[in-house]
Design a protein around this motif. Structure first.
Motif, PDB file in Angstrom:
ATOM      1  N   VAL A 101       0.755  -1.103   0.190  1.00 49.30           N
ATOM      2  CA  VAL A 101      -0.426   0.259  -0.157  1.00 49.30           C
ATOM      3  C   VAL A 101       0.745   1.021  -0.236  1.00 49.30           C
ATOM      4  CG1 VAL A 101      -1.923   1.206   1.398  1.00 49.30           C
ATOM      5  CG2 VAL A 101      -1.931  -1.005   1.019  1.00 49.30           C
ATOM      6  N   ASP A 102       1.859   1.089   1.034  1.00 46.92           N
ATOM      7  CA  ASP A 102       2.845   2.301   1.654  1.00 46.92           C
ATOM      8  C   ASP A 102       3.451   2.534  -0.791  1.00 46.92           C
ATOM      9  OD1 ASP A 102       2.025   2.877   3.471  1.00 46.92           O
ATOM     10  OD2 ASP A 102       4.099   1.621   3.921  1.00 46.92           O
ATOM     11  N   LEU A 103       4.299   1.903  -1.394  1.00 49.17           N
ATOM     12  CA  LEU A 103       4.623   1.729  -2.602  1.00 49.17           C
ATOM     13  C   LEU A 103       3.562   2.315  -3.566  1.00 49.17           C
ATOM     14  CD1 LEU A 103       6.605  -1.287  -2.703  1.00 49.17           C
ATOM     15  CD2 LEU A 103       7.328   1.085  -2.538  1.00 49.17           C
ATOM     16  N   HIS A 104       1.960   2.447  -3.569  1.00 47.37           N
ATOM     17  CA  HIS A 104       1.398   2.475  -4.547  1.00 47.37           C
ATOM     18  C   HIS A 104       0.887   3.909  -3.660  1.00 47.37           C
ATOM     19  CE1 HIS A 104       0.830  -1.474  -5.973  1.00 47.37           C
ATOM     20  NE2 HIS A 104       0.763  -0.606  -6.780  1.00 47.37           N
ATOM     21  N   ARG A 105       1.645   5.095  -2.922  1.00 44.10           N
ATOM     22  CA  ARG A 105       1.451   6.184  -2.132  1.00 44.10           C
ATOM     23  C   ARG A 105      -0.541   5.856  -1.591  1.00 44.10           C
ATOM     24  NH1 ARG A 105       4.807   6.945  -6.588  1.00 44.10           N
ATOM     25  NH2 ARG A 105       2.524   6.981  -7.765  1.00 44.10           N
ATOM     26  N   SER A 106      -0.827   4.741  -0.983  1.00 44.98           N
ATOM     27  CA  SER A 106      -1.805   5.030  -0.711  1.00 44.98           C
ATOM     28  C   SER A 106      -1.827   4.846   0.836  1.00 44.98           C
ATOM     29  CB  SER A 106      -2.642   4.027  -1.232  1.00 44.98           C
ATOM     30  OG  SER A 106      -4.319   3.847  -0.799  1.00 44.98           O
ATOM     31  N   GLN A 107      -3.407   4.387   1.338  1.00 41.49           N
ATOM     32  CA  GLN A 107      -3.422   3.877   2.769  1.00 41.49           C
ATOM     33  C   GLN A 107      -4.150   2.824   3.537  1.00 41.49           C
ATOM     34  OE1 GLN A 107      -3.971   7.771   4.955  1.00 41.49           O
ATOM     35  NE2 GLN A 107      -2.161   8.831   5.137  1.00 41.49           N
ATOM     36  N   ILE A 108      -4.127   2.333   4.292  1.00 39.23           N
ATOM     37  CA  ILE A 108      -4.937   1.095   4.489  1.00 39.23           C
ATOM     38  C   ILE A 108      -5.357   1.353   5.841  1.00 39.23           C
ATOM     39  CG2 ILE A 108      -3.196  -0.104   5.576  1.00 39.23           C
ATOM     40  CD1 ILE A 108      -4.948  -2.858   4.054  1.00 39.23           C
ATOM     41  N   ALA A 109      -6.886   0.816   6.110  1.00 40.41           N
ATOM     42  CA  ALA A 109      -7.392   1.978   6.574  1.00 40.41           C
ATOM     43  C   ALA A 109      -8.284   0.209   7.098  1.00 40.41           C
ATOM     44  CB  ALA A 109      -8.577   3.079   6.716  1.00 40.41           C
ATOM     45  N   VAL A 110      -7.863   0.020   8.804  1.00 41.96           N
ATOM     46  CA  VAL A 110      -8.435  -1.071   9.486  1.00 41.96           C
ATOM     47  C   VAL A 110     -10.009  -0.447  10.616  1.00 41.96           C
ATOM     48  CG1 VAL A 110      -8.168  -3.013  11.209  1.00 41.96           C
ATOM     49  CG2 VAL A 110      -5.987  -1.857   9.612  1.00 41.96           C
ATOM     50  N   SER A 150     -12.477  -2.263  13.066  1.00 45.46           N
ATOM     51  CA  SER A 150     -13.127  -4.002  14.347  1.00 45.46           C
ATOM     52  C   SER A 150     -13.339  -3.553  15.384  1.00 45.46           C
ATOM     53  CB  SER A 150     -11.666  -4.785  13.902  1.00 45.46           C
ATOM     54  OG  SER A 150     -11.804  -5.770  14.503  1.00 45.46           O
ATOM     55  N   GLU A 151     -14.827  -4.626  15.879  1.00 42.13           N
ATOM     56  CA  GLU A 151     -14.503  -4.686  16.987  1.00 42.13           C
ATOM     57  C   GLU A 151     -14.248  -5.917  17.198  1.00 42.13           C
ATOM     58  OE1 GLU A 151     -18.363  -2.534  17.174  1.00 42.13           O
ATOM     59  OE2 GLU A 151     -18.479  -0.638  17.161  1.00 42.13           O
ATOM     60  N   GLY A 152     -14.404  -5.718  19.026  1.00 40.11           N
ATOM     61  CA  GLY A 152     -14.481  -7.733  19.265  1.00 40.11           C
ATOM     62  C   GLY A 152     -15.452  -8.231  19.365  1.00 40.11           C
ATOM     63  N   ASN A 153     -15.175  -9.179  18.675  1.00 34.62           N
ATOM     64  CA  ASN A 153     -15.985 -10.234  18.245  1.00 34.62           C
ATOM     65  C   ASN A 153     -17.209  -9.497  17.286  1.00 34.62           C
ATOM     66  OD1 ASN A 153     -14.967 -12.152  19.599  1.00 34.62           O
ATOM     67  ND2 ASN A 153     -16.060 -11.387  21.467  1.00 34.62           N
ATOM     68  N   HIS A 154     -16.928  -9.045  16.293  1.00 38.46           N
ATOM     69  CA  HIS A 154     -18.195  -8.199  15.311  1.00 38.46           C
ATOM     70  C   HIS A 154     -17.131  -8.375  14.128  1.00 38.46           C
ATOM     71  CE1 HIS A 154     -20.491  -6.868  19.019  1.00 38.46           C
ATOM     72  NE2 HIS A 154     -20.860  -6.765  18.837  1.00 38.46           N
ATOM     73  N   GLY A 155     -16.128  -8.625  13.581  1.00 35.28           N
ATOM     74  CA  GLY A 155     -16.137  -8.618  12.510  1.00 35.28           C
ATOM     75  C   GLY A 155     -14.304  -7.449  12.363  1.00 35.28           C
ATOM     76  N   THR A 156     -14.013  -7.879  10.855  1.00 39.05           N
ATOM     77  CA  THR A 156     -12.328  -6.855  11.068  1.00 39.05           C
ATOM     78  C   THR A 156     -12.633  -6.139   8.812  1.00 39.05           C
ATOM     79  OG1 THR A 156     -11.980  -7.918  12.158  1.00 39.05           O
ATOM     80  CG2 THR A 156     -10.410  -6.484  11.089  1.00 39.05           C
ATOM     81  N   GLU A 157     -12.698  -4.869   9.560  1.00 39.27           N
ATOM     82  CA  GLU A 157     -12.618  -4.267   7.926  1.00 39.27           C
ATOM     83  C   GLU A 157     -11.127  -3.948   7.665  1.00 39.27           C
ATOM     84  OE1 GLU A 157     -16.351  -2.201   5.930  1.00 39.27           O
ATOM     85  OE2 GLU A 157     -14.409  -0.348   6.048  1.00 39.27           O
ATOM     86  N   PHE A 158     -10.694  -4.455   6.639  1.00 37.65           N
ATOM     87  CA  PHE A 158      -9.180  -3.651   5.526  1.00 37.65           C
ATOM     88  C   PHE A 158      -9.756  -3.424   4.466  1.00 37.65           C
ATOM     89  CE2 PHE A 158      -7.550  -6.936   8.418  1.00 37.65           C
ATOM     90  CZ  PHE A 158      -6.992  -5.257   9.032  1.00 37.65           C
ATOM     91  N   SER A 159      -9.835  -1.680   4.310  1.00 37.16           N
ATOM     92  CA  SER A 159     -10.112  -0.792   3.077  1.00 37.16           C
ATOM     93  C   SER A 159      -8.944  -0.029   2.672  1.00 37.16           C
ATOM     94  CB  SER A 159     -10.681  -0.451   4.093  1.00 37.16           C
ATOM     95  OG  SER A 159     -10.964   1.201   4.286  1.00 37.16           O
ATOM     96  N   PHE A 160      -8.494   0.127   1.492  1.00 36.41           N
ATOM     97  CA  PHE A 160      -7.926   0.791   0.937  1.00 36.41           C
ATOM     98  C   PHE A 160      -7.958   1.540  -0.726  1.00 36.41           C
ATOM     99  CE2 PHE A 160      -6.611  -3.520  -1.171  1.00 36.41           C
ATOM    100  CZ  PHE A 160      -6.837  -3.551  -1.893  1.00 36.41           C
ATOM    101  N   TRP A 161      -7.378   2.102  -0.463  1.00 33.46           N
ATOM    102  CA  TRP A 161      -7.749   3.811  -2.792  1.00 33.46           C
ATOM    103  C   TRP A 161      -6.135   2.857  -3.649  1.00 33.46           C
ATOM    104  CZ3 TRP A 161     -12.405   6.094  -3.033  1.00 33.46           C
ATOM    105  CH2 TRP A 161     -13.338   6.333  -1.595  1.00 33.46           C
ATOM    106  N   LEU A 162      -7.208   2.737  -4.258  1.00 33.69           N
ATOM    107  CA  LEU A 162      -6.263   3.141  -6.114  1.00 33.69           C
ATOM    108  C   LEU A 162      -6.754   3.661  -6.835  1.00 33.69           C
ATOM    109  CD1 LEU A 162      -5.959  -1.346  -6.289  1.00 33.69           C
ATOM    110  CD2 LEU A 162      -4.652   0.422  -5.269  1.00 33.69           C
TER     111      LEU A 162
END
Length: 490
Positions: A463-472, A474-486
């Motif tokens: 993600v850093d090499l693509h000059r972007s950012q990754i966001a996280v 999440s809540e315990g026992n309620h799942g997780t979401e990773f997102s990034f932009w291109l």
């Protein structure tokens, strides 16, 4: 060092002012003398002309000595420093009224005299002094005409004769002259003191800079250099202080970065040693068991299968270590190209569909448009999505769901990988992208899907090499979401 610099500057300044003062006094004295001579010559410019008109200097037998002496007497009575000579047309002295033996020249150079008679606007003009072998004096000259109107001789008057020299020497100790010289000397001394004070102020600021740098060196180049706030001016010294401060801050940053690199290196070695030791020890143990024990076919197959699983894990760990090292080396840049992101996502989902079905997990995709294009390195994005989906599979229990969602705005495409698994504790989120960091999970995580602790570190670097950012999110026992932009193609 700067104390010596100040002494050198002070000495150089003193010598410069002494030399400049001497030159100034000499020039002033010479200028004043020339001005006085020019004034005298202008005032007495026509004295020879008037004297020649008043007295018949030639008689039937030649030079009228009586008339010449009487003329000289009258002229010297009015102006004691004037000397009168009668010259022929070649400049030879025909007669004078001075004591015998005092006239040392027999002839006067006529060039200055003719220049004076031709143009007397640029004064003073000097001509030979008959009473000296080497000196020149200011003068006045007038031609003497005969009855036919031709020049038969010249009346040559020296305007600053020997008596003038005596008077000038007596005025060497004049009060006015001494006062003028003293005034010039006082002005030069005042200017020199001002210059020395200015040098002191400048070198004092440089001394402060030198002291700050010395303290910085004694402190083993730690912390920023403390420059006095009074030095925050915009002159060269102030700019030098600002440059030194920036330099020290940069050194401190580089020192901190080097310290962090050393810490990460030691941590990496420790983690690699630990993570490599486990599969290697397992493989070694199972192989030694097979060598020393007589096991039946079923047990041998179990041992071999387990050793193979650890070998695969070891190979995966080594591969990801090499991949992360390559990404962090600074020599890898994305190969930018345009491609449909949904086609890439569909291929990756298809690769993991069997594994997800075996675990009882639903793997789906959503997209605002199937034709959305992005500009990125397709191989790196493939690796990034693989790691995110693999990570989601590890932490999603049976019956769970993983969704890869694609949305867009005017310039970018957003990719989200979300699950409804065990989630991430808030205290773990800041560290999940660190190498070898593995959070504690519950029993729903299948050991067969165990990770190396490098997957998310690889994701972050891509993600850093693509000059972007990754966001996280999440809540315990309620799942997780990773997102990034291109970026979308221009």
């Amino acid at each position: 060092m700067f104390q010596h610099l100040y002494l050198r500057l002070a000495l150089a300044t003193g010598l410069l002012f002494i030399i400049a003062g001497g030159v100034l006094i000499g020039i002033s004295t010479r200028t004043s003398e020339l001005y006085a001579l020019e004034t005298t010559q202008r005032i007495n410019r026509d004295i020879a002309l008037h004297a020649a008109e008043d007295m018949p200097l030639f008689g039937p037998t030649g030079v009228n000595e009586v008339a010449l002496k009487e003329l000289a007497h009258h002229v010297m009575f009015i102006n004691p420093i004037v000397e009168v000579y009668l010259l022929d047309t070649e400049g030879r002295i025909l007669s004078h009224a001075l004591p015998e033996g005092t006239v040392l020249r027999q002839q006067v150079d006529m060039a200055p005299l003719k220049r004076f008679m031709r143009d007397s606007s640029k004064l003073p003009i000097f001509a030979d002094d008959p009473r000296s072998d080497t000196d020149s004096k200011i003068f006045s000259v007038s031609p003497i005409l005969d009855d036919a109107g031709d020049v038969s001789a010249y009346l040559y008057t020296v305007l600053n004769g020997k008596d003038y020299d005596g008077i000038q020497q007596s005025l060497a100790n004049s009060y006015n002259l001494q006062t003028g010289v003293a005034t010039i000397a006082a002005a030069l001394c005042f200017a020199m003191i001002g210059g020395l004070l200015l040098f002191f102020l400048l070198t004092r600021r440089l001394q402060r800079l030198a002291s700050a740098v010395s303290r910085y060196r004694e402190d083993s180049y730690t912390g920023a250099i403390d420059i006095d706030s009074q030095q925050s001016t915009k002159d060269e010294v102030g700019l030098l202080g600002a440059a030194i401060t920036d330099m020290s801050e940069r050194i401190e940053q580089q020192f901190d970065a080097q310290t962090e690199i050393d810490r990460n290196r030691r941590e990496l070695i420790a983690n690699v040693s630990h993570d490599l030791r486990t599969p290697v020890s397992s493989i070694q143990g199972f192989l030694e068991t097979l060598m020393v024990k007589d096991l039946d076919t079923s047990a041998q197959e179990d041992y071999i299968r387990t050793a193979h699983k650890h070998a695969l894990r070891l190979n995966e760990l080594i591969g990801e270590l090499f991949e992360l090292s390559t990404l962090e080396s600074g020599t890898v840049e994305p190969h930018w190209e345009n491609f449909p992101v949904m086609e890439l996502i569909q291929d990756i989902v298809l690769d993991h569909e069997v594994s997800a079905r075996e675990r009882g997990i639903t793997l789906t995709t959503e997209a605002a448009s199937e034709s959305l294009q992005v500009r990125a390195d397709i191989a790196m994005i493939h690796r990034l999505l693989e790691n995110l989906i693999h990570n989601a599979l590890r932490h999603t229990p049976a019956g769970g769901e993983i969704t890869v969602r694609v949305t867009d705005d005017a310039e970018r495409v957003r990719v989200q990988v979300s699950d409804n698994g065990d989630g991430i504790a808030s205290q773990d989120i800041p560290r999940i992208f660190e190498r070898f960091y593995q959070r504690d999970t519950d029993s729903t995580s299948d050991s067969a899907m165990g990770g190396t602790g490098l997957g998310l570190a690889i994701v972050k670097r891509i993600v850093d090499l693509h000059r972007s950012q990754i966001a996280v999110r999440s809540e315990g026992n309620h799942g997780t979401e990773f997102s990034f932009w291109l970026p979308q193609p221009a």
